[in-house]
Design a protein around this motif. Structure first.
Motif, PDB file in Angstrom:
ATOM      1  N   ALA A 225       0.829  -1.213   0.000  1.00  0.00           N
ATOM      2  CA  ALA A 225       0.000   0.000   0.000  1.00  0.00           C
ATOM      3  C   ALA A 225       0.862   1.260   0.000  1.00  0.00           C
ATOM      4  O   ALA A 225       0.546   2.243  -0.703  1.00  0.00           O
ATOM      5  CB  ALA A 225      -0.924  -0.019   1.216  1.00  0.00           C
ATOM      6  N   THR A 226       1.943   1.261   0.756  1.00  0.00           N
ATOM      7  CA  THR A 226       2.832   2.425   0.794  1.00  0.00           C
ATOM      8  C   THR A 226       3.482   2.673  -0.560  1.00  0.00           C
ATOM      9  O   THR A 226       3.578   3.816  -1.025  1.00  0.00           O
ATOM     10  CB  THR A 226       3.911   2.224   1.865  1.00  0.00           C
ATOM     11  N   ALA A 227       3.926   1.592  -1.207  1.00  0.00           N
ATOM     12  CA  ALA A 227       4.545   1.739  -2.529  1.00  0.00           C
ATOM     13  C   ALA A 227       3.543   2.257  -3.555  1.00  0.00           C
ATOM     14  O   ALA A 227       3.897   3.067  -4.428  1.00  0.00           O
ATOM     15  CB  ALA A 227       5.122   0.399  -2.983  1.00  0.00           C
ATOM     16  N   ILE A 228       2.304   1.812  -3.471  1.00  0.00           N
ATOM     17  CA  ILE A 228       1.272   2.305  -4.398  1.00  0.00           C
ATOM     18  C   ILE A 228       1.060   3.805  -4.212  1.00  0.00           C
ATOM     19  O   ILE A 228       0.978   4.568  -5.186  1.00  0.00           O
ATOM     20  CB  ILE A 228      -0.040   1.532  -4.186  1.00  0.00           C
ATOM     21  N   VAL A 229       0.978   4.248  -2.958  1.00  0.00           N
ATOM     22  CA  VAL A 229       0.787   5.671  -2.690  1.00  0.00           C
ATOM     23  C   VAL A 229       1.968   6.484  -3.216  1.00  0.00           C
ATOM     24  O   VAL A 229       1.791   7.536  -3.861  1.00  0.00           O
ATOM     25  CB  VAL A 229       0.582   5.897  -1.183  1.00  0.00           C
ATOM     26  N   LEU A 230       3.180   6.025  -2.982  1.00  0.00           N
ATOM     27  CA  LEU A 230       4.361   6.748  -3.457  1.00  0.00           C
ATOM     28  C   LEU A 230       4.407   6.796  -4.981  1.00  0.00           C
ATOM     29  O   LEU A 230       4.780   7.820  -5.572  1.00  0.00           O
ATOM     30  CB  LEU A 230       5.626   6.090  -2.908  1.00  0.00           C
ATOM     31  N   ALA A 231       4.037   5.690  -5.633  1.00  0.00           N
ATOM     32  CA  ALA A 231       4.043   5.665  -7.095  1.00  0.00           C
ATOM     33  C   ALA A 231       2.990   6.606  -7.677  1.00  0.00           C
ATOM     34  O   ALA A 231       3.246   7.296  -8.673  1.00  0.00           O
ATOM     35  CB  ALA A 231       3.813   4.235  -7.592  1.00  0.00           C
ATOM     36  N   VAL A 232       1.814   6.647  -7.070  1.00  0.00           N
ATOM     37  CA  VAL A 232       0.758   7.552  -7.549  1.00  0.00           C
ATOM     38  C   VAL A 232       1.190   9.009  -7.378  1.00  0.00           C
ATOM     39  O   VAL A 232       0.972   9.852  -8.267  1.00  0.00           O
ATOM     40  CB  VAL A 232      -0.560   7.266  -6.811  1.00  0.00           C
ATOM     41  N   ILE A 233       1.805   9.320  -6.240  1.00  0.00           N
ATOM     42  CA  ILE A 233       2.296  10.691  -6.022  1.00  0.00           C
ATOM     43  C   ILE A 233       3.348  11.056  -7.066  1.00  0.00           C
ATOM     44  O   ILE A 233       3.352  12.172  -7.605  1.00  0.00           O
ATOM     45  CB  ILE A 233       2.855  10.834  -4.601  1.00  0.00           C
ATOM     46  N   HIS A 234       4.238  10.125  -7.359  1.00  0.00           N
ATOM     47  CA  HIS A 234       5.281  10.392  -8.361  1.00  0.00           C
ATOM     48  C   HIS A 234       4.679  10.611  -9.737  1.00  0.00           C
ATOM     49  O   HIS A 234       5.098  11.516 -10.475  1.00  0.00           O
ATOM     50  CB  HIS A 234       6.269   9.229  -8.391  1.00  0.00           C
ATOM     51  N   ARG A 235       3.701   9.803 -10.125  1.00  0.00           N
ATOM     52  CA  ARG A 235       3.083   9.947 -11.444  1.00  0.00           C
ATOM     53  C   ARG A 235       2.352  11.279 -11.559  1.00  0.00           C
ATOM     54  O   ARG A 235       2.405  11.946 -12.593  1.00  0.00           O
ATOM     55  CB  ARG A 235       2.118   8.786 -11.720  1.00  0.00           C
ATOM     56  N   ARG A 236       1.662  11.679 -10.494  1.00  0.00           N
ATOM     57  CA  ARG A 236       0.973  12.974 -10.534  1.00  0.00           C
ATOM     58  C   ARG A 236       1.967  14.119 -10.644  1.00  0.00           C
ATOM     59  O   ARG A 236       1.731  15.107 -11.351  1.00  0.00           O
ATOM     60  CB  ARG A 236       0.105  13.138  -9.286  1.00  0.00           C
ATOM     61  N   HIS A 237       3.084  13.996  -9.948  1.00  0.00           N
ATOM     62  CA  HIS A 237       4.103  15.043 -10.021  1.00  0.00           C
ATOM     63  C   HIS A 237       4.681  15.141 -11.426  1.00  0.00           C
ATOM     64  O   HIS A 237       4.866  16.244 -11.956  1.00  0.00           O
ATOM     65  CB  HIS A 237       5.208  14.750  -9.017  1.00  0.00           C
TER      66      HIS A 237
END
Length: 297
Positions: A225-237
């Motif tokens: 779950a943590t990796a998914i959140v970090l990946a989504v934040i990176h993609r949005r950035h």
């Protein structure tokens, strides 16, 4: 009636064939894209950077071998537990101090070579694709969040629809490098658009938690779950950054277009000057007639 039945069967067969061909094309595109992102791109980066591009992977593998060799004796096992063993009942500052070392402490009840291979592959792919800094951030963040959430679940106590844990779970050793491995593979599968890797990584961890519910399984799910959140934040950035670049390019483009008519307005002036040169030719012809010896027309 028979003709209608035959036409209906042919139409159904054509629809099934079209659906199968579409599914096969989708699978082929998915596999090809995943092969390019997970295999081809890292291999090209490895050829460009050489073995120094795998420094984190070699460090992780050698660290696991080192701590595993020390832990073979009783005194060495005590040293490994004191240096890199993380438990939920430890004071938080001490647990935070041991967490970076716990990334290289293998679980004693699991085969070390299988774990070391997974750790080396995860760090190698992440370092080649993401870079060293982001690889360390993802690995440490997923491990740390799992450790902190384990403390929160133990503090909740039993109940809470199965989310809480009993107090004796605080004496269980932390997952070690496995949470970092799961987090890195999950992050890579999202950023590189690799659903097959995500399915095997997340699906295996969910099956492990269902078949053998324990603290390690929960920390693995938290790492996912943590990796998914970090990946989504990176993609949005990255998407927001690309939009800013596109908008800046679009603002500069009309200025270039407005400057073009000024260049085209100069062309008629040059054309107007040409008749003046042609008008001078008859004068020269008349002067030649006045010269002696010139033939009359």
């Amino acid at each position: 009636m028979r003709g209608k039945v035959r036409e209906g069967s042919r139409g159904a067969a054509e629809r099934v064939g079209t659906a199968l061909r579409g599914a096969l094309r989708l699978i082929w595109r998915t596999v090809r894209g995943e092969w390019q992102g997970i295999v081809v791109a890292p291999v090209r980066e490895l050829l460009r950077r050489g073995l120094p591009g795998l420094s984190l992977a070699f460090l992780a593998g050698l660290g696991v071998i080192f701590f595993h060799g020390i832990a073979q004796s009783s005194a060495g096992a005590t040293v490994v537990r004191v240096v890199g063993g993380v438990y939920a009942d430890l004071p938080l500052p001490l647990a935070l101090l041991r967490t970076p070392v716990s990334l290289y402490v293998p679980a004693l009840d699991l085969p070390v070579w299988a774990g070391m291979t997974q750790l080396f592959l995860a760090f190698a792919l992440a370092e080649l694709v993401l870079g060293r800094a982001r690889t360390l951030v993802i690995a440490y963040t997923t491990t740390l969040v799992g450790t902190l959430m384990a403390r929160a679940m133990i503090a909740m106590g039993t109940g809470w629809w199965g989310l809480g844990l009993p107090p004796d779970a605080g004496a269980i050793l932390d997952t070690g490098p496995s949470a970092a491995v799961v987090g890195l593979f999950t992050y890579l599968s999202i950023t590189q658009r690799a659903p097959i890797v995500f399915f095997f990584t997340g699906g295996s961890m969910v099956m492990e938690s269902v078949i053998k519910p324990n603290l390690a399984g929960r920390e693995h799910l938290i790492a996912i779950a943590t990796a998914i959140v970090l990946a989504v934040i990176h993609r949005r950035h990255t998407l927001s950054a690309s939009r800013v670049i596109r908008s800046s390019v679009a603002e500069e483009h009309p200025r270039r277009v407005e400057e073009r008519p000024h260049r085209t307005e100069e062309r008629p002036r040059r054309v107007e000057e040409r008749p003046h040169r042609t008008e001078e030719r008859p004068r020269r012809v008349e002067e030649n007639r006045d010269l002696p010896g010139a033939q009359a027309p």
